[in-house]
Design an enzyme around this catalytic site. Structure first.
Site, PDB file in Angstrom:
ATOM      1  N   SER A 180      89.926 -26.485-100.808  1.00  0.00           N
ATOM      2  CA  SER A 180      88.710 -26.460 -99.985  1.00  0.00           C
ATOM      3  C   SER A 180      87.500 -26.928-100.803  1.00  0.00           C
ATOM      4  CB  SER A 180      88.521 -25.057 -99.395  1.00  0.00           C
ATOM      5  OG  SER A 180      87.527 -25.064 -98.413  1.00  0.00           O
ATOM      6  N   GLU A 198      80.308 -36.484 -83.008  1.00  0.00           N
ATOM      7  CA  GLU A 198      79.375 -37.606 -82.812  1.00  0.00           C
ATOM      8  C   GLU A 198      80.028 -38.888 -83.301  1.00  0.00           C
ATOM      9  OE1 GLU A 198      75.547 -37.100 -84.722  1.00  0.00           O
ATOM     10  OE2 GLU A 198      75.509 -34.994 -84.152  1.00  0.00           O
ATOM     11  N   HIS A 222      90.067 -29.480 -94.872  1.00  0.00           N
ATOM     12  CA  HIS A 222      90.171 -28.889 -93.517  1.00  0.00           C
ATOM     13  C   HIS A 222      90.054 -30.048 -92.513  1.00  0.00           C
ATOM     14  CE1 HIS A 222      89.439 -24.821 -95.163  1.00  0.00           C
ATOM     15  NE2 HIS A 222      88.478 -25.370 -95.874  1.00  0.00           N
TER      16      HIS A 222
END
Lengths: 318, 318
Positions: A180, A198, A222
């Site tokens: 991560s 977007e 992720h």
């Protein structure tokens, strides 16, 4: 890693006589430092086929399995030496470093590591303390946990601690894993944050400097789990000299030491290669205007797939 | 379109004399039907540079601006003939066809169309009613609204109504636009539904047959807005002979009639071209296993970019 220790590994890996391996190592030592490093990397890499758990660097997309098969954490533990492993945990990205650190402590201890230490550094000026550098010098594996990559960089970026880790990884004395936030910091450029939902645009991603363990990569984690394709595309538009690598949760780019990585785990790794980009409007686009990127090469890689990030080639499936 | 009407358009577009254009059209008529169609498409395309609103087919990613600049709806209105336009609205994808139909009725009427009709078909067996076919025969533009693409296909797929629309588009007598569900149905294969937030895998997307207006495309809409990259990648893995086209909201692939489209609107169009795919594990992967796709070509296109979907090439920016 001492010459003798390296030779001993060659003896184990290849089954050659100690005198043959020692001769080989001494010959390497007569070369310049970079040349030696290349030889070390090459030797490590050749062996990685025989010992698939030998990964000098492991870049993990977060949320790796900590309970059941724990395949990625086990691969790290084995790479760091298995029952001989001395593992250091860096939990500095987290605001709860004692809780996060302890969780990994229990896991690697439970796997049977020789020793596990938590480098619970709370202030930047601690990073040249002999206390931590001594622990680091004994480590065969460093595991960098999740949290906030900016916090991590602020605390330990550009310190003697990081330089020591780089040096030890380079000489094959240390296996480095980051998950991560601990994965985000691997490149020279880093995604500090961003959003989704977007069209790719500059405002979708916050970019800054990473810790540069693998300078050519621009890592996101992720990845499909948090729908980060548009933000990685936006990051690649800003850094078209880098290779975008989006790593899903419980998935790992396990670097093999020779410019290749293998995919481990249950998700996929998305490679965005702008090496043949013919056009982008990035330099003149407004902050929130949609970006153009023409002629990207993209690979979706899953368990067992291998990719050469130096040559930018998917390796044929065996 | 009659020969005379077509010639008249050439006169307007090129400024050539009526006799020249009539001669040109008669020469085309001596060719076989497909050959004629190619010539018509080619002529239309050449003119599209001069008349950028002349788009035979418009594939809109949903949520197009209906209030302010209305650039996409205006481009459709102009393509359909402007003040001479006779526009038919097909609201059948929606469960509230009267509300949705009326909204577009007000818009096109407000723009000054000569006539606007709503083809509010509620049962499949209505699709060969003279009532609807008569309206269709008078239309210069058909606008297919959003809703549920499966509902739309169930109601009107494979009916005389659809065949008539196809024929009229082919002969240049009709401009066809579809938004959201009305865009999804454009290809021969169609994304009926799916989800996000996972590594690309077969279970992430529901695939079925589309209405085949542009057979080679596999269209997804509300694309980056709803984070649909992984589902389009999964769809492309199942149909590697198709070209994946992900269209963002308030964005349009405005087909120019010669195998090219231009990007209109405020978002981007993502093209996933598997033409040089070297490997996919799709045929042997489990339903929920992560997919591999090696060597995809991907383009992110924005306002003004043009792409040839027959040749699979981004056209140079002018």
């Amino acid at each position: 890693m001492t010459v003798e220790k390296f030779c001993f590994q060659i003896v184990i890996w290849l089954g050659v006589s100690p005198s043959e391996s020692l001769h080989s190592c001494r010959a390497m030592l007569n070369q310049d430092k970079d040349g030696l490093m290349l030889e070390v990397e090459s030797s490590l890499a050749q062996q990685s086929m025989a010992i698939p758990t030998q990964y000098p660097v492991m870049v993990i997309g977060g949320a790796e399995d900590k309970v059941n098969g724990r395949s990625i954490l086990t691969a790290f533990f084995e790479s760091a030496g298995g029952s001989d492993a001395v593992i250091g945990i860096i939990p500095c990205a987290s605001r709860e470093p004692n809780i996060v650190g302890d969780r990994y402590y229990q896991i690697f201890n439970g796997m049977g590591a020789k020793q596990v230490q938590i480098l619970d550094i709370r202030r930047r000026d601690e990073c040249d303390d002999a206390r931590w550098l001594d622990i680091l010098s004994s480590c065969s594996g460093i595991f960098v946990t999740g949290g906030d990559q900016l916090r991590l960089c602020d605390l330990i970026g550009g310190t003697p601690l990081i330089q020591t880790i780089k040096d030890k990884v380079k000489t094959g004395d240390l296996v480095l894993a980051g998950t991560s936030a601990g994965a985000a910091i691997m490149g020279a450029a880093m995604i500090a944050g961003g959003s989704s939902g977007e069209s790719p645009n500059q405002s979708l991603v916050d970019l800054t400097q990473g810790l540069g363990f693998i300078p050519e990569l621009l890592v996101d984690q992720h990845f499909h789990n948090r729908n980060r394709m548009a933000r990685l595309l936006s990051a690649v538009a800003a850094h078209p000299d880098k290779l975008g690598i989006g790593i899903d949760e419980d998935t790992c780019a396990a670097l093999e030491g020779n410019g290749t990585f293998q995919v481990l785990g249950k998700g996929s790794i998305t490679v965005i290669d702008p090496g043949h980009l013919t056009h982008t409007n990035h330099p003149r686009a407004e902050e929130e205007s949609p970006l153009s990127l023409h002629n990207l090469k993209v690979h979706i890689l899953s368990q067992g797939d291998r990719y050469n990030y130096k040559e930018r080639l998917v390796l044929p499936n065996s």
